[in-house]
Design a protein around this motif. Structure first.
Motif, mmCIF file in Angstrom:
data_model
loop_
_atom_site.group_PDB
_atom_site.id
_atom_site.type_symbol
_atom_site.label_atom_id
_atom_site.label_comp_id
_atom_site.label_asym_id
_atom_site.label_seq_id
_atom_site.Cartn_x
_atom_site.Cartn_y
_atom_site.Cartn_z
ATOM 1 N N PRO A 11 15.045 15.336 32.475
ATOM 2 C CA PRO A 11 15.334 14.121 31.698
ATOM 3 C C PRO A 11 16.438 13.303 32.352
ATOM 4 O O PRO A 11 17.116 13.771 33.273
ATOM 5 C CB PRO A 11 15.802 14.691 30.363
ATOM 6 N N ASN A 12 16.627 12.080 31.852
ATOM 7 C CA ASN A 12 17.712 11.274 32.403
ATOM 8 C C ASN A 12 19.008 11.514 31.622
ATOM 9 O O ASN A 12 19.091 12.378 30.756
ATOM 10 C CB ASN A 12 17.336 9.790 32.453
ATOM 11 N N TYR A 13 20.031 10.722 31.923
ATOM 12 C CA TYR A 13 21.385 10.976 31.428
ATOM 13 C C TYR A 13 21.519 10.884 29.916
ATOM 14 O O TYR A 13 22.478 11.399 29.349
ATOM 15 C CB TYR A 13 22.380 10.019 32.094
ATOM 16 N N TYR A 14 20.573 10.232 29.240
ATOM 17 C CA TYR A 14 20.675 10.114 27.786
ATOM 18 C C TYR A 14 20.676 11.471 27.085
ATOM 19 O O TYR A 14 21.181 11.598 25.970
ATOM 20 C CB TYR A 14 19.512 9.276 27.240
ATOM 21 N N THR A 15 20.089 12.484 27.713
ATOM 22 C CA THR A 15 20.012 13.807 27.076
ATOM 23 C C THR A 15 21.171 14.711 27.486
ATOM 24 O O THR A 15 21.180 15.891 27.148
ATOM 25 C CB THR A 15 18.685 14.503 27.442
ATOM 26 N N SER A 16 22.155 14.177 28.189
ATOM 27 C CA SER A 16 23.249 15.002 28.720
ATOM 28 C C SER A 16 23.994 15.755 27.628
ATOM 29 O O SER A 16 24.411 16.906 27.812
ATOM 30 C CB SER A 16 24.232 14.129 29.517
ATOM 31 N N TYR A 17 24.162 15.131 26.469
ATOM 32 C CA TYR A 17 24.895 15.740 25.356
ATOM 33 C C TYR A 17 24.205 17.026 24.906
ATOM 34 O O TYR A 17 24.859 18.025 24.586
ATOM 35 C CB TYR A 17 24.954 14.735 24.213
ATOM 36 N N TYR A 18 22.877 16.998 24.883
ATOM 37 C CA TYR A 18 22.126 18.157 24.402
ATOM 38 C C TYR A 18 22.033 19.261 25.439
ATOM 39 O O TYR A 18 22.056 20.450 25.089
ATOM 40 C CB TYR A 18 20.755 17.702 23.896
ATOM 41 N N LEU A 19 21.956 18.903 26.685
ATOM 42 C CA LEU A 19 22.029 19.929 27.726
ATOM 43 C C LEU A 19 23.377 20.638 27.664
ATOM 44 O O LEU A 19 23.460 21.861 27.801
ATOM 45 C CB LEU A 19 21.817 19.300 29.105
ATOM 46 N N LEU A 20 24.439 19.870 27.443
ATOM 47 C CA LEU A 20 25.778 20.447 27.342
ATOM 48 C C LEU A 20 25.862 21.414 26.168
ATOM 49 O O LEU A 20 26.443 22.509 26.286
ATOM 50 C CB LEU A 20 26.813 19.327 27.178
ATOM 51 N N GLY A 21 25.280 21.040 25.042
ATOM 52 C CA GLY A 21 25.320 21.907 23.869
ATOM 53 C C GLY A 21 24.448 23.136 24.012
ATOM 54 O O GLY A 21 24.880 24.264 23.719
ATOM 55 N N LEU A 22 23.232 22.956 24.493
ATOM 56 C CA LEU A 22 22.290 24.076 24.596
ATOM 57 C C LEU A 22 22.773 25.137 25.567
ATOM 58 O O LEU A 22 22.554 26.336 25.351
ATOM 59 C CB LEU A 22 20.909 23.559 25.000
ATOM 60 N N PHE A 298 32.307 14.490 12.325
ATOM 61 C CA PHE A 298 31.969 14.751 13.726
ATOM 62 C C PHE A 298 32.172 16.221 14.068
ATOM 63 O O PHE A 298 31.301 16.865 14.662
ATOM 64 C CB PHE A 298 32.824 13.889 14.666
ATOM 65 N N ASP A 299 33.318 16.770 13.708
ATOM 66 C CA ASP A 299 33.634 18.159 14.044
ATOM 67 C C ASP A 299 32.668 19.139 13.382
ATOM 68 O O ASP A 299 32.400 20.216 13.916
ATOM 69 C CB ASP A 299 35.071 18.495 13.641
ATOM 70 N N THR A 300 32.149 18.773 12.211
ATOM 71 C CA THR A 300 31.254 19.663 11.477
ATOM 72 C C THR A 300 29.825 19.608 11.996
ATOM 73 O O THR A 300 29.170 20.653 12.128
ATOM 74 C CB THR A 300 31.260 19.306 9.977
ATOM 75 N N TYR A 301 29.340 18.416 12.300
ATOM 76 C CA TYR A 301 27.921 18.250 12.607
ATOM 77 C C TYR A 301 27.587 17.724 14.005
ATOM 78 O O TYR A 301 26.463 17.925 14.477
ATOM 79 C CB TYR A 301 27.286 17.279 11.594
ATOM 80 N N CYS A 302 28.512 17.031 14.647
ATOM 81 C CA CYS A 302 28.134 16.223 15.806
ATOM 82 C C CYS A 302 28.576 16.752 17.162
ATOM 83 O O CYS A 302 28.186 16.189 18.186
ATOM 84 C CB CYS A 302 28.665 14.801 15.645
ATOM 85 N N THR A 303 29.403 17.786 17.223
ATOM 86 C CA THR A 303 29.800 18.309 18.528
ATOM 87 C C THR A 303 28.555 18.823 19.257
ATOM 88 O O THR A 303 27.546 19.159 18.617
ATOM 89 C CB THR A 303 30.802 19.462 18.394
ATOM 90 N N PRO A 304 28.584 18.916 20.582
ATOM 91 C CA PRO A 304 27.427 19.467 21.303
ATOM 92 C C PRO A 304 27.031 20.853 20.808
ATOM 93 O O PRO A 304 25.836 21.150 20.656
ATOM 94 C CB PRO A 304 27.913 19.513 22.761
ATOM 95 N N LEU A 305 28.025 21.696 20.516
ATOM 96 C CA LEU A 305 27.732 23.040 20.035
ATOM 97 C C LEU A 305 27.079 23.004 18.655
ATOM 98 O O LEU A 305 26.093 23.706 18.396
ATOM 99 C CB LEU A 305 29.017 23.868 19.984
ATOM 100 N N ALA A 306 27.613 22.190 17.746
ATOM 101 C CA ALA A 306 27.046 22.093 16.397
ATOM 102 C C ALA A 306 25.608 21.586 16.449
ATOM 103 O O ALA A 306 24.730 22.079 15.719
ATOM 104 C CB ALA A 306 27.904 21.166 15.536
#
Length: 317
Positions: A11-22, A298-306
């Motif tokens: 994928p392109n850079y838009y999915t970077s947040y999810y790669l970081l979390g996964l 944000f801390d509850t739901y939006c971090t890459p890990l969450a």
């Protein structure tokens, strides 16, 4: 023991947040599937876990890719446009706000030589250039006490006249209010046609990292629907920075009761700008409370890990 995820496209850079979390909860393995080669260098990530195919679609709200929907177990979307039949299908689930971040090291490690086997050289170079200029993800330490400073910089969209006018009115209001130190304006279009907003232009250009730092200092952050009614990636940064977010109604569905639980201050017309700024300046404690609720959300739901847990748990359930 960590589960394994097989990434089936690049994928392109838009999915970077999810790669970081996964990668924090699973072992990522790149295994190019020729069936998904058409989704390389697109804002779409296709992966397999426990034999189930999952799609993360970070594109504008233009409908789902039905070919992917038909074969997946779950189809996650950034922009679940309300009132759009394609998004009402039962396997479609909305994502929380997020934003692209610098994952150059992870990107190269996971996809490796595959970047050059399945992407053109100029595509690889462009992705690396965009990623390296994005801020590295951090969970910001927040200062709720703000000076009367507002930063707002935005593009002028060709087909989004309502979006343009909401933003132009905000720029004009901030520049005219003597209480506010304003920086920003519209970015001039490369084609030179600025759709009548020459008076709202800004001569400065900001790197993504400078953009983020100036946002963090803002007394108020404006959020309104972007292209095709999409949620702007800047919203997630605003929440992470604990800002007072002034928002027009969302056109996309988000998980949970987002507006009421996040602390966002909602308005429906540009005529409300003065009312909100008066309230914020005269009630610093109320300003602080709303910013704190944004940060907590944000801390509850939006971090890459969450968000990685949200995706994996949804699949398990």
């Amino acid at each position: 023991m960590m589960k394994k995820i097989e990434l089936l496209n690049i994928p392109n850079y838009y999915t970077s947040y999810y790669l970081l979390g996964l990668q924090q909860v699973c072992i990522l393995i790149f295994k190019m599937d020729i069936n998904f080669i058409g989704y390389n260098n697109k804002p779409v990530l296709v992966f397999r876990m426990d034999g189930k195919i999952v799609v993360i679609d970070n594109d504008d709200p233009v409908g789902v890719h039905q070919d992917l929907y038909d074969i997946c177990s779950l189809y996650f979307v950034t922009n679940k446009l309300m009132g759009h039949a394609a998004y009402e299908q039962p396997k479609v689930k909305p994502l929380y706000p997020h934003y692209p971040v610098n994952i150059v090291t992870l990107y190269c490690r996971v996809f490796g030589i595959g970047l050059f086997r399945f992407l053109k050289l100029k595509e690889v170079v462009r992705q690396l250039y965009i990623l390296v200029r994005r801020p590295v993800y951090e969970n910001y330490k927040v200062r709720f006490e703000k000076e009367n400073f507002i930063f707002f910089s935005s593009n002028i969209w060709k087909k989004e006249s309502e979006t343009n006018e909401i933003r132009a009115a905000f720029i004009r209001f901030c520049r005219a209010d003597s209480r506010i130190k304003f920086e920003g304006g519209f970015v001039p279009r490369s084609d030179g046609f600025n759709y009548g907003y020459d008076n709202e232009l800004n001569s400065k250009k900001y790197s993504p990292m400078k953009f983020s730092k100036l946002n963090a200092k803002s007394l108020v952050a404006l959020n309104n629907p972007a292209v095709c009614g999409a949620i702007s990636w800047r919203l997630a940064e605003y929440l992470n920075q604990g800002l007072f977010v002034l928002s027009f109604p969302f056109k996309v569905q988000l998980p949970n009761d987002f507006v009421n639980s996040s602390g966002i201050y909602s308005i429906t017309a540009v005529a409300h700008y003065k009312e909100v700024l008066d309230y914020v300046i005269e009630n610093p404690e109320a300003h602080k409370v709303i910013g704190a609720k944004a940060k907590l959300y944000f801390d509850t739901y939006c971090t890459p890990l969450a968000q990685a847990h949200y995706i994996i748990n949804s699949l398990v359930e």
